[in-house]
Design an enzyme around this catalytic site. Structure first.
Site, PDB file in Angstrom:
ATOM      1  N   GLY A 159       9.324  29.339  57.054  1.00  0.00           N
ATOM      2  CA  GLY A 159       8.400  30.242  57.762  1.00  0.00           C
ATOM      3  C   GLY A 159       7.238  29.554  58.445  1.00  0.00           C
ATOM      4  O   GLY A 159       6.324  30.223  58.910  1.00  0.00           O
ATOM      5  N   ASP A 210      14.228  22.464  50.996  1.00  0.00           N
ATOM      6  CA  ASP A 210      15.108  21.957  52.055  1.00  0.00           C
ATOM      7  C   ASP A 210      16.217  22.995  52.145  1.00  0.00           C
ATOM      8  O   ASP A 210      16.950  23.211  51.172  1.00  0.00           O
ATOM      9  CB  ASP A 210      15.670  20.591  51.643  1.00  0.00           C
ATOM     10  CG  ASP A 210      16.697  20.073  52.644  1.00  0.00           C
ATOM     11  OD1 ASP A 210      17.024  20.800  53.616  1.00  0.00           O
ATOM     12  OD2 ASP A 210      17.192  18.951  52.443  1.00  0.00           O
ATOM     13  N   PHE A 211      16.307  23.700  53.275  1.00  0.00           N
ATOM     14  CA  PHE A 211      17.267  24.822  53.312  1.00  0.00           C
ATOM     15  C   PHE A 211      18.728  24.377  53.351  1.00  0.00           C
ATOM     16  O   PHE A 211      19.623  25.209  53.353  1.00  0.00           O
ATOM     17  CB  PHE A 211      16.934  25.841  54.395  1.00  0.00           C
ATOM     18  CG  PHE A 211      16.680  25.333  55.804  1.00  0.00           C
ATOM     19  CD1 PHE A 211      17.410  24.312  56.361  1.00  0.00           C
ATOM     20  CD2 PHE A 211      15.711  25.975  56.584  1.00  0.00           C
ATOM     21  CE1 PHE A 211      17.173  23.887  57.667  1.00  0.00           C
ATOM     22  CE2 PHE A 211      15.459  25.556  57.893  1.00  0.00           C
ATOM     23  CZ  PHE A 211      16.198  24.500  58.425  1.00  0.00           C
ATOM     24  N   HIS A 230      18.738  29.487  65.694  1.00  0.00           N
ATOM     25  CA  HIS A 230      18.931  28.949  67.051  1.00  0.00           C
ATOM     26  C   HIS A 230      18.627  27.445  67.162  1.00  0.00           C
ATOM     27  O   HIS A 230      18.936  26.826  68.157  1.00  0.00           O
ATOM     28  CB  HIS A 230      18.127  29.756  68.092  1.00  0.00           C
ATOM     29  CG  HIS A 230      16.659  29.480  68.124  1.00  0.00           C
ATOM     30  ND1 HIS A 230      15.871  29.874  69.187  1.00  0.00           N
ATOM     31  CD2 HIS A 230      15.821  28.866  67.254  1.00  0.00           C
ATOM     32  CE1 HIS A 230      14.619  29.498  68.947  1.00  0.00           C
ATOM     33  NE2 HIS A 230      14.566  28.905  67.796  1.00  0.00           N
TER      34      HIS A 230
HETATM   35  C1  LIG Z   1      11.287  26.989  64.983  1.00  0.00           C
HETATM   36  S1  LIG Z   1      10.346  26.791  63.512  1.00  0.00           S
HETATM   37  C2  LIG Z   1      10.270  28.474  62.973  1.00  0.00           C
HETATM   38  C3  LIG Z   1       9.120  28.741  62.070  1.00  0.00           C
HETATM   39  C4  LIG Z   1       8.955  30.221  61.693  1.00  0.00           C
HETATM   40  N1  LIG Z   1      10.100  30.722  60.966  1.00  0.00           N
HETATM   41  C5  LIG Z   1       8.690  31.053  62.946  1.00  0.00           C
HETATM   42  O1  LIG Z   1       9.527  31.853  63.362  1.00  0.00           O
HETATM   43  O2  LIG Z   1       7.638  30.893  63.527  1.00  0.00           O
HETATM   44  C6  LIG Z   1      11.534  26.059  62.415  1.00  0.00           C
HETATM   45  C7  LIG Z   1      11.006  25.764  61.020  1.00  0.00           C
HETATM   46  O3  LIG Z   1      12.082  25.183  60.235  1.00  0.00           O
HETATM   47  C8  LIG Z   1      11.500  24.236  59.357  1.00  0.00           C
HETATM   48  N2  LIG Z   1      12.550  23.333  58.862  1.00  0.00           N
HETATM   49  C9  LIG Z   1      13.238  22.414  59.568  1.00  0.00           C
HETATM   50  N3  LIG Z   1      14.115  21.785  58.778  1.00  0.00           N
HETATM   51  C10 LIG Z   1      13.986  22.319  57.543  1.00  0.00           C
HETATM   52  C11 LIG Z   1      14.643  22.108  56.302  1.00  0.00           C
HETATM   53  N4  LIG Z   1      15.610  21.188  56.163  1.00  0.00           N
HETATM   54  N5  LIG Z   1      14.288  22.869  55.244  1.00  0.00           N
HETATM   55  C12 LIG Z   1      13.311  23.808  55.371  1.00  0.00           C
HETATM   56  N6  LIG Z   1      12.649  24.058  56.522  1.00  0.00           N
HETATM   57  C13 LIG Z   1      12.989  23.321  57.594  1.00  0.00           C
HETATM   58  C14 LIG Z   1      10.462  23.573  60.230  1.00  0.00           C
HETATM   59  O4  LIG Z   1       9.517  22.839  59.482  1.00  0.00           O
HETATM   60  C15 LIG Z   1       9.882  24.758  60.990  1.00  0.00           C
HETATM   61  O5  LIG Z   1       8.779  25.317  60.316  1.00  0.00           O
END
Ligand SMILES: C[S@@+](CC[C@H](N)C(=O)[O-])C[C@H]1O[C@@H](n2cnc3c(N)ncnc32)[C@H](O)[C@@H]1O
Length: 322
Positions: A159, A210-211, A230
């Protein structure tokens, strides 16, 4: 154009107090209708130039200009030097290649560049007009389901700085409800969460995840996933979804906030197509309803309903376990 505009202002203020340089910059901005000439080297704002002032909304534009455009210009070279399926591998995306970082994904790259990570996360908090959080899924309807403090109420998976969660919380509280029925959890990478002071997230629990590994919060009422799908191709998106599906109870909902690509690219908001090309650069893609439905199905989920925004292509896709 934003950079050019800032340059014009700086040229006028600092570099060139007598205006010899700034006038040359102003002329092109005037001939393109961005500024208005009042005569005798005096220029005025128009609605177009006001859009380039340093407002929060411009952060996202800056991000595209600084991170995406330089790589987009080099796409012919990328195509000439890569196998045709490289673009489906997020570690070989045009972005990774263009930053001499093949072997790392867009987000891995950002994590090792703190200044760029910071700018990215700030930009993600500024897009509410084009990509709203509220006004689609009726979050306040969840008040009717009664409290169950034994389970998490909402988990915002990846988030960011809590930009969505805080809006959802505010809407529910304004309707007389309390998110205190269960835990309210904001999950993301450590560096992203560490950059948000706790006082900016009242009532919210931060949790590093880490998702691509199992979802630690089981049985939540809502898992929320906005602007994540996306960023990734189907293989990675499926792994993220499966990890959430494995944690869901039969009555848990997964809410996916994403644009849905319209079937026919005519007479519709262009943001989704433009965003799709940005995602092409960093290794992801926007999806149609059918593509979402197939992806969800392959992760053990079913699409219940697409809640659409009144403007643009933003939606909330409501899902449950199959
Ligand atoms: C495009 S942003 C979206 C943030 C938020 N959900 C929004 O809509 O504003 C993508 C998010 O995915 C997170 N992210 C990327 N790789 C990740 C991972 N392996 N595990 C958890 N979060 C991750 C990033 O740190 C970032 O905050």
């Amino acid at each position: 154009m934003k950079k050019f505009w800032v340059l014009s202002r700086r040229a006028g203020i600092g570099l060139n107090a007598d205006g010899r340089i700034s006038v040359r910059l102003m002329r092109i901005l005037t001939s393109t209708g961005i500024l208005k000439a009042l005569g005798n080297n005096v220029f005025a704002h128009t609605a177009l130039s006001l859009a380039y002032l340093d407002t929060p909304e411009v952060e996202f534009w800056d991000l595209c200009v600084d991170e995406i455009a330089p790589v987009a210009y080099k796409m012919p070279e990328y195509v000439a030097t890569h196998q045709s399926d490289s673009i489906f591998n997020p570690k070989q995306s045009p972005f990774s290649w263009g930053n001499n970082a093949e072997g790392t994904t867009f987000y891995e790259f950002l994590l090792s560049h703190p200044d760029r990570l910071k700018r990215f996360n700030v930009a993600m908090t500024t897009q509410e007009a084009a990509l709203p959080v509220l006004g689609m899924f009726p979050f306040t309807s969840l008040l009717e389901t009664g409290g169950d403090s034994s389970r998490a109420f909402i988990v915002d998976v990846a988030g960011g700085r809590g930009q969505s969660l805080l809006q959802i919380k505010k809407e529910i509280e304004a309707a007389g409800g309390a998110m205190g029925k269960g835990r309210v959890i904001l999950q993301d990478r450590k560096a992203v969460l560490d950059a948000v002071p706790d006082e900016q997230l009242p009532g919210v629990e931060k949790m590093v995840i880490d998702f691509f590994t199992p979802q630690p919060v089981k049985n939540a009422q809502i898992y929320y996933l906005r602007r994540i799908m996306h960023n990734w191709q189907d293989n990675e998106a499926r792994k993220i979804l499966k990890n959430i599906a494995d944690a869901m109870a039969p009555d848990s909902r997964l809410l996916i906030g994403e644009m849905v690509v319209p079937d026919i690219p005519e007479g519709v908001d262009k943001t989704v197509y433009w965003m799709d090309l940005c995602m092409l650069i960093i290794g992801g893609k926007e999806r149609s309803e059918k593509e979402f439905s197939d992806l969800l199905d392959s992760a053990g989920l079913k699409l219940i309903k697409i809640w659409r925004s009144k403007v643009g292509s933003q939606t909330v896709i409501e899902c449950r376990l199959k």
